[in-house]
Design a protein around this motif. Structure first.
Motif, PDB file in Angstrom:
ATOM      1  N   PRO A  55       4.806 -24.792 -10.325  1.00 38.28           N
ATOM      2  CA  PRO A  55       5.719 -25.786  -9.751  1.00 38.28           C
ATOM      3  C   PRO A  55       5.953 -25.492  -8.268  1.00 38.28           C
ATOM      4  N   TYR A  56       6.166 -26.547  -7.500  1.00 36.80           N
ATOM      5  CA  TYR A  56       6.416 -26.380  -6.061  1.00 36.80           C
ATOM      6  C   TYR A  56       7.529 -27.331  -5.646  1.00 36.80           C
ATOM      7  N   SER A  57       8.270 -26.924  -4.635  1.00 36.37           N
ATOM      8  CA  SER A  57       9.380 -27.734  -4.146  1.00 36.37           C
ATOM      9  C   SER A  57       8.866 -28.763  -3.144  1.00 36.37           C
ATOM     10  N   ARG A  58       9.670 -29.765  -2.883  1.00 39.22           N
ATOM     11  CA  ARG A  58       9.275 -30.803  -1.920  1.00 39.22           C
ATOM     12  C   ARG A  58       9.093 -30.230  -0.520  1.00 39.22           C
ATOM     13  N   ASP A  59       9.765 -29.139  -0.208  1.00 42.13           N
ATOM     14  CA  ASP A  59       9.660 -28.557   1.131  1.00 42.13           C
ATOM     15  C   ASP A  59       8.760 -27.323   1.174  1.00 42.13           C
ATOM     16  N   TRP A  60       7.889 -27.160   0.189  1.00 45.60           N
ATOM     17  CA  TRP A  60       7.057 -25.956   0.123  1.00 45.60           C
ATOM     18  C   TRP A  60       6.270 -25.745   1.410  1.00 45.60           C
ATOM     19  N   GLY A  61       5.830 -26.790   2.052  1.00 48.73           N
ATOM     20  CA  GLY A  61       5.028 -26.659   3.260  1.00 48.73           C
ATOM     21  C   GLY A  61       5.821 -26.336   4.508  1.00 48.73           C
ATOM     22  N   GLU A  62       7.137 -26.305   4.379  1.00 45.48           N
ATOM     23  CA  GLU A  62       7.986 -26.004   5.533  1.00 45.48           C
ATOM     24  C   GLU A  62       8.309 -24.519   5.630  1.00 45.48           C
ATOM     25  N   THR A  63       7.931 -23.765   4.624  1.00 42.99           N
ATOM     26  CA  THR A  63       8.284 -22.343   4.595  1.00 42.99           C
ATOM     27  C   THR A  63       7.028 -21.490   4.518  1.00 42.99           C
ATOM     28  N   GLY A  64       7.015 -20.409   5.243  1.00 41.83           N
ATOM     29  CA  GLY A  64       5.919 -19.454   5.172  1.00 41.83           C
ATOM     30  C   GLY A  64       4.720 -19.827   6.017  1.00 41.83           C
ATOM     31  N   PRO A  65       3.959 -18.821   6.428  1.00 36.81           N
ATOM     32  CA  PRO A  65       2.801 -19.041   7.291  1.00 36.81           C
ATOM     33  C   PRO A  65       1.475 -19.182   6.532  1.00 36.81           C
ATOM     34  N   ARG A  66       1.479 -18.980   5.219  1.00 35.96           N
ATOM     35  CA  ARG A  66       0.218 -18.993   4.456  1.00 35.96           C
ATOM     36  C   ARG A  66      -0.320 -20.407   4.277  1.00 35.96           C
ATOM     37  N   GLU A  67      -1.620 -20.540   4.409  1.00 38.96           N
ATOM     38  CA  GLU A  67      -2.304 -21.813   4.177  1.00 38.96           C
ATOM     39  C   GLU A  67      -2.592 -21.919   2.676  1.00 38.96           C
ATOM     40  N   VAL A  68      -1.561 -22.234   1.913  1.00 39.01           N
ATOM     41  CA  VAL A  68      -1.636 -22.224   0.458  1.00 39.01           C
ATOM     42  C   VAL A  68      -2.704 -23.187  -0.074  1.00 39.01           C
ATOM     43  N   LEU A  69      -2.730 -24.421   0.429  1.00 37.03           N
ATOM     44  CA  LEU A  69      -3.725 -25.397  -0.046  1.00 37.03           C
ATOM     45  C   LEU A  69      -5.141 -24.936   0.273  1.00 37.03           C
ATOM     46  N   ALA A  70      -5.363 -24.467   1.482  1.00 40.62           N
ATOM     47  CA  ALA A  70      -6.705 -24.023   1.875  1.00 40.62           C
ATOM     48  C   ALA A  70      -7.139 -22.812   1.051  1.00 40.62           C
ATOM     49  N   GLU A  71      -6.230 -21.871   0.839  1.00 44.70           N
ATOM     50  CA  GLU A  71      -6.563 -20.694   0.037  1.00 44.70           C
ATOM     51  C   GLU A  71      -6.955 -21.093  -1.382  1.00 44.70           C
ATOM     52  N   GLY A  72      -6.202 -22.010  -1.966  1.00 45.12           N
ATOM     53  CA  GLY A  72      -6.534 -22.481  -3.317  1.00 45.12           C
ATOM     54  C   GLY A  72      -7.869 -23.195  -3.358  1.00 45.12           C
TER      55      GLY A  72
END
Length: 144
Positions: A55-72
């Motif tokens: 699960p992910y929050s609506r603001d997941w992309g506003e926090t942290g420096p990791r490129e989560v989508l690209a890594e996945g």
């Protein structure tokens, strides 16, 4: 790794047109967000999803420096140069300069792409210079 047939990816993507926007959903004609769209196309073109999406929050992309989508995506797709995107490519967008990539779409033609957009659902629209500038990463779906 061999890439999936781009025409098959585009046809699958277009079958999602009109699906309403719904956070964290991934059901054609019922609801999806941009990640849910990519997950649904994956299931149709490649097969079962290789790992569960937490699960992910609506603001997941506003926090942290990791490129989560690209890594996945790197774990299961074929990365290509962003200037080489063509039909069937999954593209990840930076919605703000220097922000992480947090939106994605699927290229459907030389100058068009499809994505799930809040309040609009799954739409196909021109891949304008403004959208092209935002492309941060690009990937191809692997063959089944």
């Amino acid at each position: 790794m061999i890439s999936a047939d781009p025409q098959r990816v585009v046809a699958s993507s277009r079958s999602w047109l009109g699906t309403p926007y719904h956070d964290q959903a991934s059901l054609r004609c019922v609801g999806c967000d941009c990640l849910g769209l990519a997950r649904g196309v994956w299931r149709e073109v490649v097969g079962p999803e290789p790992f569960p999406i937490p699960p992910y929050s609506r603001d997941w992309g506003e926090t942290g420096p990791r490129e989560v989508l690209a890594e996945g995506a790197r774990r299961m797709m074929i990365e290509v140069e962003t200037i080489a995107v063509g039909p069937g490519a999954l593209v990840l967008f930076r919605m703000k300069p220097r922000a992480i990539a947090k939106h994605l779409g699927i290229v459907t033609g030389p100058d068009s792409f499809l994505h799930a957009y809040e309040r609009l659902g799954v739409i196909e629209e021109p891949l304008t210079p403004s959208w092209r500038r935002r492309i941060a990463f690009a990937f191809l779906f692997p063959q089944r």
